[in-house]
Scaffold this active site. Structure first.
Site, PDB file in Angstrom:
ATOM      1  CB  SER A  67      -8.319   4.463   7.203  1.00  0.00           C
ATOM      2  OG  SER A  67      -9.491   3.609   7.109  1.00  0.00           O
ATOM      3  CB  THR A 201      -8.366  -0.370   3.037  1.00  0.00           C
ATOM      4  OG1 THR A 201      -7.078   0.841   3.195  1.00  0.00           O
ATOM      5  CG2 THR A 201      -8.894   0.229   1.152  1.00  0.00           C
ATOM      6  CB  THR A 219      -6.941   3.229   0.915  1.00  0.00           C
ATOM      7  OG1 THR A 219      -6.054   3.203   2.807  1.00  0.00           O
ATOM      8  CG2 THR A 219      -5.418   3.452   0.468  1.00  0.00           C
ATOM      9  NE  ARG A 229       2.030   1.773   1.766  1.00  0.00           N
ATOM     10  CZ  ARG A 229       1.150   1.020   2.343  1.00  0.00           C
ATOM     11  NH1 ARG A 229       0.146   2.083   1.415  1.00  0.00           N
ATOM     12  NH2 ARG A 229       0.967   0.172   2.863  1.00  0.00           N
ATOM     13  CB  THR A 252      -9.140  -4.289   4.526  1.00  0.00           C
ATOM     14  OG1 THR A 252      -8.859  -3.162   5.180  1.00  0.00           O
ATOM     15  CG2 THR A 252     -10.043  -5.219   5.107  1.00  0.00           C
ATOM     16  N   GLY A 253      -6.001  -4.484   5.211  1.00  0.00           N
ATOM     17  CA  GLY A 253      -4.903  -4.354   6.345  1.00  0.00           C
ATOM     18  C   GLY A 253      -3.367  -3.570   5.898  1.00  0.00           C
TER      19      GLY A 253
END
Length: 341
Positions: A67, A201, A219, A229, A252-253
């Site tokens: 990722s 990330t 990321t 996006r 992160t997330g």
């Protein structure tokens, strides 16, 4: 050798060894080589910004968890694009790139935005052209793995995806989609698509011996995202934030949810008011929970004395958050863990 390997795998509960000490390097997830690289930069006399750039750049090279960096998280067109930012807590300057194409060292390009422009954020094809002018080579970010992920997604009717209120039904087909005349509003199901397994990330905060703060992120974004996006990672105050008068934080997330709350900025402001870093992180997570209780996310925090902490939102399959810490009190970069709230 076995004993050494076992020792390297030891987890330290957050707080057990969190006595304040400077310098400190803290980064999201158990990305050990990133932590080691950043710490070596500091030990060799490099700046805090150097440590952030090299540490996050190591994850780009290692393709951390698929990722970060090239060859992961293909978008709806099958292309891997990159987002990154870096922030100088002394000057409050930010350099960031988003939707970067065909250039591997995203955080390196972000650093050049600070050094060679008066801008903050460059995006898309123009960011790639800037990168080439700065000496970065064009390289293919596609790999056999990313092509395989894309193929599997197409074969399962493009599920999951990020469309809503379109025809044909986006939960059953690949489109092409058109907007529905009538828009329906319903609670977003944020825990189903992004998880600990596909959106890790790297965010990093480095605080030097004098209290100078730098932060950064890198990321390749949400897998199967719509082309164009941009998530929270390259947005100052969302993906990360650094202020040498208070501290630094990185998130992160699920960036589409988290960026709406500027969690990194909020955490730094809590620490400015004297809030303990762990509590600052928890307060940020609690704030987002009120609006999106099922969101996937975590945050790391560190203040200018070297105290640090982390917090995460507890959802099925994600009950603990692992992160790395390096400081003079630890014999080496150490993996730590917090229970989600």
């Amino acid at each position: 050798v076995t004993v050494a390997l076992l020792f390297l795998g030891v987890l330290t509960p957050a707080g057990a060894a969190s006595a304040a000490a400077l310098p400190v390097v803290i980064n999201t997830w158990a990305f050990r080589t990133a932590a080691e690289t950043a710490w070596r930069v500091l030990e060799s006399g490099g700046s805090e910004l150097d440590a952030v750039e090299r540490g996050c750049g190591q994850c780009e090279i290692d393709q951390c968890d698929g990722s970060v960096g090239y060859g992961g998280s293909p978008d709806e067109s099958g292309e891997t694009t990159l987002d990154a930012m870096i922030m100088d807590g002394n000057t409050m300057e930010v350099g960031a790139v988003a939707d970067l194409r065909r250039v591997k060292n995203a955080i390196g390009v972000a650093r050049k935005v600070i050094e060679y422009t008066k801008h903050t954020l460059l995006v898309g094809e123009s960011a790639s052209l800037f990168a080439v002018r700065m000496g970065f080579p064009y390289e293919d970010l596609t790999t056999q793995k990313s092509l395989s992920l894309y193929s599997q997604w197409l074969n399962q009717s493009c599920q999951p995806n990020y469309w809503k209120n379109v025809v044909p039904d986006s939960s059953k087909s690949c489109g092409p989609y058109k907007r529905r005349e009538e828009v329906t509003y319903k609670e977003e199901q944020t825990s189903s698509q992004r998880s600990v397994h596909n959106h890790d990330t790297i965010g990093m905060v480095v605080i030097g011996v004098s209290g100078t703060v730098a932060s950064g992120t890198s990321t390749n974004g949400a897998i199967h995202k719509l082309p164009g996006r941009v998530g929270d990672s390259p947005i100052a105050g969302a993906g990360s934030y650094a202020d040498s008068t208070a501290g630094g934080a990185a998130a992160t997330g699920d960036g589409d949810i988290m960026m709406r709350f500027l969690p990194s900025y909020q955490a730094v402001e809590y620490m400015r008011m004297g809030t303990d870093p762990t509590v600052a992180c928890q307060k940020v997570i609690s704030r987002i929970q009120k609006y999106a209780p099922k969101f996937f996310g975590a945050i790391i925090c560190a203040n200018t004395t070297g105290s640090y902490g982390a917090a995460c939102n507890k959802i099925p399959g994600f009950t603990q958050f692992h992160f790395m810490v390096s400081n003079p009190l630890l014999s080496r970069p150490t993996e730590q863990v917090v229970d989600c709230i």
